[in-house]
Design a protein around this motif. Structure first.
Motif, PDB file in Angstrom:
ATOM      1  N   GLY A  98      -9.992   3.966  -1.516  1.00 55.61           N
ATOM      2  CA  GLY A  98      -8.667   4.114  -2.112  1.00 55.61           C
ATOM      3  C   GLY A  98      -8.407   5.570  -2.451  1.00 55.61           C
ATOM      4  O   GLY A  98      -9.271   6.428  -2.267  1.00 55.61           O
ATOM      5  N   ASN A  99      -7.220   5.848  -2.973  1.00 57.60           N
ATOM      6  CA  ASN A  99      -6.878   7.231  -3.299  1.00 57.60           C
ATOM      7  C   ASN A  99      -7.697   7.776  -4.467  1.00 57.60           C
ATOM      8  O   ASN A  99      -7.902   8.976  -4.560  1.00 57.60           O
ATOM      9  CB  ASN A  99      -5.392   7.347  -3.604  1.00 57.60           C
ATOM     10  N   ASP A 117      -4.754  -1.183   3.080  1.00 59.51           N
ATOM     11  CA  ASP A 117      -5.223  -2.023   1.953  1.00 59.51           C
ATOM     12  C   ASP A 117      -4.198  -3.117   1.657  1.00 59.51           C
ATOM     13  O   ASP A 117      -4.543  -4.261   1.345  1.00 59.51           O
ATOM     14  CB  ASP A 117      -5.551  -1.189   0.704  1.00 59.51           C
ATOM     15  N   ARG A 118      -2.912  -2.789   1.791  1.00 59.08           N
ATOM     16  CA  ARG A 118      -1.857  -3.783   1.580  1.00 59.08           C
ATOM     17  C   ARG A 118      -1.909  -4.847   2.672  1.00 59.08           C
ATOM     18  O   ARG A 118      -1.781  -6.040   2.417  1.00 59.08           O
ATOM     19  CB  ARG A 118      -0.485  -3.100   1.578  1.00 59.08           C
ATOM     20  N   TYR A 127       6.997  -4.197   8.328  1.00 59.52           N
ATOM     21  CA  TYR A 127       7.397  -2.786   8.330  1.00 59.52           C
ATOM     22  C   TYR A 127       8.094  -2.404   9.638  1.00 59.52           C
ATOM     23  O   TYR A 127       7.729  -2.894  10.706  1.00 59.52           O
ATOM     24  CB  TYR A 127       6.152  -1.904   8.127  1.00 59.52           C
ATOM     25  N   GLY A 149      -3.847  -0.194  -8.294  1.00 60.08           N
ATOM     26  CA  GLY A 149      -4.785   0.921  -8.181  1.00 60.08           C
ATOM     27  C   GLY A 149      -4.084   2.216  -8.533  1.00 60.08           C
ATOM     28  O   GLY A 149      -3.321   2.270  -9.498  1.00 60.08           O
ATOM     29  N   SER A 150      -4.317   3.266  -7.759  1.00 56.65           N
ATOM     30  CA  SER A 150      -3.625   4.542  -7.967  1.00 56.65           C
ATOM     31  C   SER A 150      -2.120   4.285  -7.947  1.00 56.65           C
ATOM     32  O   SER A 150      -1.366   4.814  -8.753  1.00 56.65           O
ATOM     33  CB  SER A 150      -3.968   5.536  -6.865  1.00 56.65           C
ATOM     34  N   ALA A 151      -1.707   3.496  -6.968  1.00 54.62           N
ATOM     35  CA  ALA A 151      -0.332   2.980  -6.946  1.00 54.62           C
ATOM     36  C   ALA A 151      -0.386   1.490  -7.246  1.00 54.62           C
ATOM     37  O   ALA A 151      -1.432   0.858  -7.085  1.00 54.62           O
ATOM     38  CB  ALA A 151       0.282   3.205  -5.566  1.00 54.62           C
ATOM     39  N   ILE A 177       6.378  -0.105  -3.870  1.00 56.24           N
ATOM     40  CA  ILE A 177       5.312   0.807  -4.312  1.00 56.24           C
ATOM     41  C   ILE A 177       5.796   1.522  -5.562  1.00 56.24           C
ATOM     42  O   ILE A 177       6.872   2.127  -5.549  1.00 56.24           O
ATOM     43  CB  ILE A 177       4.999   1.882  -3.238  1.00 56.24           C
ATOM     44  N   THR A 217       1.174  -1.761  -5.772  1.00 53.50           N
ATOM     45  CA  THR A 217       1.957  -2.223  -4.623  1.00 53.50           C
ATOM     46  C   THR A 217       2.171  -3.726  -4.728  1.00 53.50           C
ATOM     47  O   THR A 217       1.338  -4.441  -5.280  1.00 53.50           O
ATOM     48  CB  THR A 217       1.233  -1.918  -3.296  1.00 53.50           C
ATOM     49  N   VAL A 275      -7.296   4.285   2.857  1.00 52.32           N
ATOM     50  CA  VAL A 275      -5.935   4.812   2.695  1.00 52.32           C
ATOM     51  C   VAL A 275      -5.966   6.248   2.185  1.00 52.32           C
ATOM     52  O   VAL A 275      -4.930   6.831   1.909  1.00 52.32           O
ATOM     53  CB  VAL A 275      -5.057   3.953   1.735  1.00 52.32           C
ATOM     54  N   ARG A 312       2.437   2.135   9.683  1.00 52.93           N
ATOM     55  CA  ARG A 312       2.598   2.936   8.457  1.00 52.93           C
ATOM     56  C   ARG A 312       2.319   2.145   7.185  1.00 52.93           C
ATOM     57  O   ARG A 312       2.239   2.716   6.097  1.00 52.93           O
ATOM     58  CB  ARG A 312       4.033   3.481   8.379  1.00 52.93           C
ATOM     59  N   LEU A 313       2.224   0.838   7.302  1.00 51.42           N
ATOM     60  CA  LEU A 313       1.910   0.034   6.112  1.00 51.42           C
ATOM     61  C   LEU A 313       0.470   0.331   5.698  1.00 51.42           C
ATOM     62  O   LEU A 313      -0.441   0.289   6.528  1.00 51.42           O
ATOM     63  CB  LEU A 313       2.057  -1.464   6.450  1.00 51.42           C
ATOM     64  N   GLY A 314       0.259   0.667   4.415  1.00 57.29           N
ATOM     65  CA  GLY A 314      -1.102   0.954   3.947  1.00 57.29           C
ATOM     66  C   GLY A 314      -2.039  -0.195   4.318  1.00 57.29           C
ATOM     67  O   GLY A 314      -1.724  -1.353   4.074  1.00 57.29           O
TER      68      GLY A 314
HETATM   69  C1  LIG Z   1       0.634   2.757  -1.289  1.00 52.96           C
HETATM   70  C2  LIG Z   1      -0.790   3.272  -1.226  1.00 52.96           C
HETATM   71  C3  LIG Z   1      -0.786   4.739  -1.555  1.00 52.96           C
HETATM   72  C4  LIG Z   1      -1.633   2.501  -2.266  1.00 52.96           C
HETATM   73  O1  LIG Z   1      -2.933   3.029  -2.268  1.00 52.96           O
HETATM   74  P1  LIG Z   1      -3.987   2.835  -3.442  1.00 52.96           P
HETATM   75  O2  LIG Z   1      -3.253   2.794  -4.734  1.00 52.96           O
HETATM   76  O3  LIG Z   1      -4.651   1.490  -3.197  1.00 52.96           O
HETATM   77  O4  LIG Z   1      -4.969   3.938  -3.339  1.00 52.96           O
HETATM   78  C5  LIG Z   1      -1.425   3.000   0.167  1.00 52.96           C
HETATM   79  O5  LIG Z   1      -1.331   1.658   0.478  1.00 52.96           O
HETATM   80  C6  LIG Z   1      -0.778   3.854   1.243  1.00 52.96           C
HETATM   81  O6  LIG Z   1      -1.113   4.997   1.432  1.00 52.96           O
HETATM   82  N1  LIG Z   1       0.186   3.262   1.991  1.00 52.96           N
HETATM   83  C7  LIG Z   1       0.909   3.915   3.042  1.00 52.96           C
HETATM   84  C8  LIG Z   1       2.367   3.892   2.769  1.00 52.96           C
HETATM   85  C9  LIG Z   1       2.945   2.486   2.754  1.00 52.96           C
HETATM   86  O7  LIG Z   1       2.221   1.485   2.566  1.00 52.96           O
HETATM   87  O8  LIG Z   1       4.178   2.375   2.947  1.00 52.96           O
END
Ligand SMILES: CC(C)(COP(=O)(O)O)[C@@H](O)C(=O)NCCC(=O)O
Ligand SMILES: Nc1ncnc2c1ncn2[C@@H]1O[C@H](COP(=O)(O)OP(=O)(O)O)[C@@H](O)[C@H]1O
Ligand SMILES: [K+]
Length: 279
Positions: free
Chosen positions: A8-9, A101-102, A92, A122-124, A141, A126, A56, A97-99
């Motif tokens: 993760g970030n 982890d999501r 998407y 997490g950091s974000a 997000i 979602t 990610v 481009r969808l993270g």
């Molecule tokens: C939104 C996120 C930054 C969340 O990352 P995290 O908080 O898990 O580290 C990651 O899923 C990401 O980089 N996504 C790409 C952009 C998107 O999903 O639209």
């Protein structure tokens, strides 16, 4: 032994899973910005024969990690967001481009529930929705708790995340800066999740099960009044459904699967939403 990595970030999480018994033998985490080789909390690669990765963080972190691990380990599976997988269609416009982890959370959440709303704190923070038809709708997000606090630049960046036992009181007005920030940020996150979830269910005309994961999930869970299930291994479970290796995984048994709970009643949610929209 299987090594699963969730980069993760903020934190790079790892776990070692037994290829025969599916038991989790060890877990750990390190700061994503740190080098993989430094520090004591890294897995013993001697016993690893296959690796699955969700990343990610920066691409160079992944490349460094893979380069280092490739010397020692035969097979490395890196997950990517794709237009379609396992009967789920990525919502998407540009699916890649969808993270990831999501995407992995959506894959495992769907496997468990057959249509749900997933939240990763997490950091974000979602939120994603996938319908019983397998259509992923996309999502939302917002900054995570720590990022929200840091963005205030009030010299509060050293403030630790609320200890869990304080979470229940964390909505009262703060009478000092630390509490005002912590409670405000907590309230912002809880309110956003509540509202987005109810709007989603309303617009889709169905009460979707709500699953939450991520470093702040235990804390958020305490403030959420909506029925939900916590699944700490939800992203790892996405790696399991995408790259099944153990006999259990091949049968669809995912690590740490929670009980599926009954979602809130749609009529009640609509009443709550109507009230919120009036304000
Ligand atoms: C939104 C996120 C930054 C969340 O990352 P995290 O908080 O898990 O580290 C990651 O899923 C990401 O980089 N996504 C790409 C952009 C998107 O999903 O639209
Ligand atoms: N002991 C901890 N160390 C670091 N972060 C923690 C800890 N406990 C809770 N957190 C929270 O968890 C977040 C990291 O969660 P995680 O889901 O691993 O994020 P990411 O996947 O973005 O790296 C941090 O931003 C912080 O708010
Ligand atoms: K997240």
């Amino acid at each position: 032994m299987i090594l699963d990595l969730d980069i993760g970030n903020t934190l790079s999480k790892w776990r070692l899973k037994d290829r025969d018994t599916s038991s989790i033998r060890a877990r750990g985490a390190m700061w994503t910005r740190d080098e993989w080789r430094s520090g004591a909390d890294i897995p013993d690669l001697e016993i690893v024969d296959v690796i699955r990765i969700s990343n990610v963080a920066r691409q160079d972190v992944l490349e460094d990690t893979v380069r280092l691990l490739k010397r020692r380990v035969g097979a490395i599976h890196v997950a990517h967001s794709t237009p379609e997988a396992l009967g789920i269609r990525n919502g998407y416009e540009t699916p890649e481009r969808l993270g990831v982890d999501r995407w992995l959370g959506v894959l495992s959440g769907y496997q468990l529930t057959g249509g749900c709303c997933t939240v990763d704190c997490g950091s974000a923070i979602t939120m994603d929705a996938v319908l019983p038809s397998g259509q992923h709708l996309g999502g939302y997000i917002i900054p995570g708790l720590r990022l929200m606090k840091e963005s205030l630049k009030l010299g509060t960046r050293k403030i630790v995340i609320d200890p869990e036992e304080e979470a229940l009181h964390a909505l009262s007005p703060g009478t000092n800066t630390v509490d005002a920030v912590n409670h405000g940020v907590f309230m912002a996150a809880i309110s956003a999740i509540n509202r987005l979830y109810m709007e989603l269910c309303d617009s889709q005309n169905m009460a979707l099960p709500l699953l939450i994961t991520g470093g702040d999930a235990p804390l958020i869970s305490k403030g959420l009044r909506l029925p939900h299930a916590c699944w700490p291994d939800m992203v790892y479970a996405g790696l399991e459904v995408l790259f099944p290796l153990t006999p259990d995984e091949k049968r669809g048994l995912l690590a740490g699967m929670p009980e599926v709970m009954v979602p809130a009643d749609l009529t009640e949610m609509r009443k709550a939403l109507a009230f919120t929209q009036m304000l």
